[in-house]
Scaffold this motif. Structure first.
Motif, short mmCIF file in Angstrom:
data_model
loop_
_atom_site.label_atom_id
_atom_site.label_comp_id
_atom_site.label_asym_id
_atom_site.label_seq_id
_atom_site.Cartn_x
_atom_site.Cartn_y
_atom_site.Cartn_z
N ARG A 259 4.67 -3.43 -7.28
CA ARG A 259 5.37 -2.59 -7.86
C ARG A 259 4.59 -1.17 -8.43
NH1 ARG A 259 10.95 -2.84 -10.73
NH2 ARG A 259 10.62 -5.02 -8.81
N ASP A 260 4.42 -2.01 -9.88
CA ASP A 260 3.12 -0.89 -10.23
C ASP A 260 2.09 -0.31 -10.21
OD1 ASP A 260 6.00 -0.31 -12.10
OD2 ASP A 260 4.82 -1.56 -13.70
N GLY A 261 1.91 -1.36 -8.33
CA GLY A 261 0.37 -1.14 -7.81
C GLY A 261 -0.68 -1.88 -7.70
N LEU A 262 -0.85 -2.84 -8.29
CA LEU A 262 -1.81 -3.88 -8.34
C LEU A 262 -1.20 -4.63 -6.92
CD1 LEU A 262 -3.17 -6.52 -9.27
CD2 LEU A 262 -1.46 -7.58 -9.75
N ILE B 150 12.25 -3.72 -1.89
CA ILE B 150 11.48 -4.32 -0.54
C ILE B 150 10.08 -3.40 -0.82
CG2 ILE B 150 12.93 -3.35 1.48
CD1 ILE B 150 11.08 -6.96 0.64
N ARG B 151 10.81 -1.86 -0.36
CA ARG B 151 10.00 -0.87 -0.07
C ARG B 151 7.94 -1.18 -1.08
NH1 ARG B 151 13.75 3.23 -0.80
NH2 ARG B 151 13.98 2.68 -3.06
N THR B 152 7.91 -1.86 -2.67
CA THR B 152 6.90 -1.90 -3.14
C THR B 152 7.21 -2.92 -3.91
OG1 THR B 152 8.74 -1.22 -5.10
CG2 THR B 152 8.01 0.74 -4.00
N ASP B 153 7.61 -3.74 -3.58
CA ASP B 153 7.28 -5.65 -4.45
C ASP B 153 6.31 -6.51 -3.69
OD1 ASP B 153 10.06 -3.49 -5.88
OD2 ASP B 153 10.84 -5.22 -5.81
N VAL B 154 6.03 -6.11 -2.35
CA VAL B 154 5.19 -6.85 -1.68
C VAL B 154 3.48 -6.01 -2.51
CG1 VAL B 154 4.31 -7.31 0.62
CG2 VAL B 154 6.97 -7.58 0.20
N THR C 181 -2.88 0.31 6.58
CA THR C 181 -2.04 -1.04 5.50
C THR C 181 -2.12 -0.56 4.04
OG1 THR C 181 -3.81 -2.60 6.57
CG2 THR C 181 -2.91 -3.24 4.18
N LEU C 182 -1.02 -0.43 2.94
CA LEU C 182 -0.74 0.76 2.94
C LEU C 182 0.18 -1.07 1.55
CD1 LEU C 182 1.94 2.41 4.60
CD2 LEU C 182 -0.43 3.45 3.55
N ASP C 183 -0.20 0.08 0.73
CA ASP C 183 0.71 -0.72 -0.85
C ASP C 183 1.89 -0.46 -0.69
OD1 ASP C 183 0.21 2.10 -2.72
OD2 ASP C 183 -0.67 0.36 -4.32
N SER C 184 2.77 0.22 -0.25
CA SER C 184 4.36 0.93 -0.66
C SER C 184 4.32 1.25 0.64
CB SER C 184 4.37 1.59 -1.79
OG SER C 184 5.30 2.47 -1.77
N LEU C 185 5.62 1.20 1.11
CA LEU C 185 6.37 2.09 2.30
C LEU C 185 7.34 2.36 1.43
CD1 LEU C 185 7.47 -1.56 4.20
CD2 LEU C 185 5.15 -0.37 4.25
N ALA C 186 7.17 3.53 0.47
CA ALA C 186 8.28 4.56 -0.08
C ALA C 186 9.03 5.49 0.73
CB ALA C 186 7.88 4.69 -1.34
N GLY C 187 7.26 5.87 1.68
CA GLY C 187 6.87 7.08 2.21
C GLY C 187 7.21 6.92 3.28
N HIS C 188 7.69 5.77 4.00
CA HIS C 188 8.00 5.84 5.82
C HIS C 188 9.51 4.81 5.40
CE1 HIS C 188 3.69 5.37 5.63
NE2 HIS C 188 3.73 5.48 7.08
#
Lengths: 265, 265
Positions: free
Chosen positions: B21-24, B83-87, B101-108
């Motif tokens: 979630r923090d970006g790794l 689930i939007r950020t934890d994968v 390919t993205l590291d977060s789905l928050a914007g979608h």
């Protein structure tokens, strides 16, 4: 004319379904040895996703063996059959209330109806009996006793309700065997959900089941509780769809799947 | 900074999800020993029933561990998570084509998105390795090789596609053990679907997998094929929904469920 037990045990599922299609109404216990029997639940497409999700979230009480597409009346579990006529007796629910029992759904069919076929404990009782574990309700010629519990099943959308369990009194020395054997059938209720403490499930009197019939509890036995296929019917009824159909208790669909197909490992 | 294997193996799932979630961004093999990892598939509610039915009809390639309600971003498999950020990494498909390919789905994120969490073979590789069965792709530090087969999965509504399998070359003397052990995990792909004859599945060259990486096949081993969690993604892509999301290969959701929860009997 009532068929004799030994004769019906040897029938193929297709032959058995044909008899029911032709009008025979009879409980299916003991029919078509080795073939899986199924609970029936038919709901409008509108709530089918919620029902399927309820089953996914509650796999022990709701083991889905198959789902027919909306309007579809046959499928691989009943090859050449017709779900509207091949179950010996059907129940009709309107707004969540049982209003009728019928021997055919032909007059009620609609193209938006989705059929769920749900596993039945007959599949795991056979291997328990083969291992020498006495099954009290079979020995006593009764329907299995079933109880609403104080445990809520996990809800899904509009569908929610109590966990319903079936109870079999098992000799204390054979409880471990009963657990071991039924856990090999995760697709048809699997291992018990509870062993030995009815009160913890909110069951106050084993002699007063909510469905089925009470059994005499032999000395030296422990009450063992399995998740029960009545759970999804009870939950759907609680959601009061305008129309839904089930099978009459003990009058199951006899499928072409073999009990052995559901055994692991 | 890349975490060391021994350190990440001991993390709790919640702590691991917080790092992602923090970006790794990192593959999750070897993380959180003993906890089940899951494949991700997110689709609009419009086709969620067809996807769930596809999974029900193809339980070996599509073992559903959990489904979040439409719009829901957390649930019991990822308590306190999102689930939007934890994968660690997500894939975005438009009209069935991988576009990003993205590291977060928050914007979608949209309120009509339904999340499916699907079992992963990491769960059964651990007990195979514990039993002394070598897992070639692990030993060789590669992703498991996966192949589209000539076998069609059973379709459901608009969703259909080929069965995708993963392959592990197993020493001939240990094939029976591999079957026995993996069949105890029916909820996460279970027993192999095929042992020893790639051609019968329409696979012409084991050195050219359709997904993942080829492995060197040690002498004395037999190719053993398991149903693969890529199957539902491949099928959804074939149906070309306007939008769908998955996880990037090897970058799984780490759930709070224990691998042992899926073992029977």
């Amino acid at each position: 004319m009532r068929a004799t037990p030994s004769e019906v045990a040897g029938l193929t599922p297709a032959a058995a379904r044909r008899r029911f299609r032709d009008g025979l109404v009879a409980p299916t216990a003991g029919w078509c040895a080795g073939y899986a029997q199924a609970n029936l639940l038919i709901v409008p497409k509108d709530i089918a996703f919620d029902v399927l999700l309820f089953a996914q979230r509650n796999p022990k009480p709701c083991p889905v063996l198959g789902v027919l597409d909306a309007g579809q009346t046959s499928g691989p579990l009943l090859a050449g059959g017709d779900i509207r006529t091949d179950v010996p007796a059907y129940t009709v629910y309107r707004d969540g209330r049982l209003v009728e029992t019928l021997d055919s759904l032909a007059g009620h069919w609609r193209d938006d109806l989705v059929t769920f076929l749900i596993g039945c404990s007959f599949t795991f009782e056979a291997p328990m009996m083969a291992a020498g574990i006495p099954i009290a309700h079979v020995d006593q010629g009764r329907n299995v006793p079933m109880y609403r519990t104080s445990v809520r099943a996990e809800s899904a959308g509009r569908i929610g309700g109590p966990l319903v369990v079936s109870m079999r009194p098992i000799p204390a020395s054979q409880v471990a065997d009963a657990v071991r054997i039924t856990s090999r059938y995760p697709a048809v209720h699997g291992a018990p959900v509870h062993v030995g403490d009815p009160g913890a499930l909110g069951i106050t009197d084993l002699a007063e089941p909510d469905f089925g019939e009470a059994v005499e509890i032999p000395d030296g036995t422990i009450p063992v509780f399995w998740a029960c296929g009545v759970t999804p019917q009870a939950a759907v009824m609680e959601s009061r769809p305008p129309i839904a159909f089930g099978h009459a208790p003990g009058h199951m669909l006899i499928t072409d799947a073999r009990d052995a197909d559901y055994q692991v490992p």
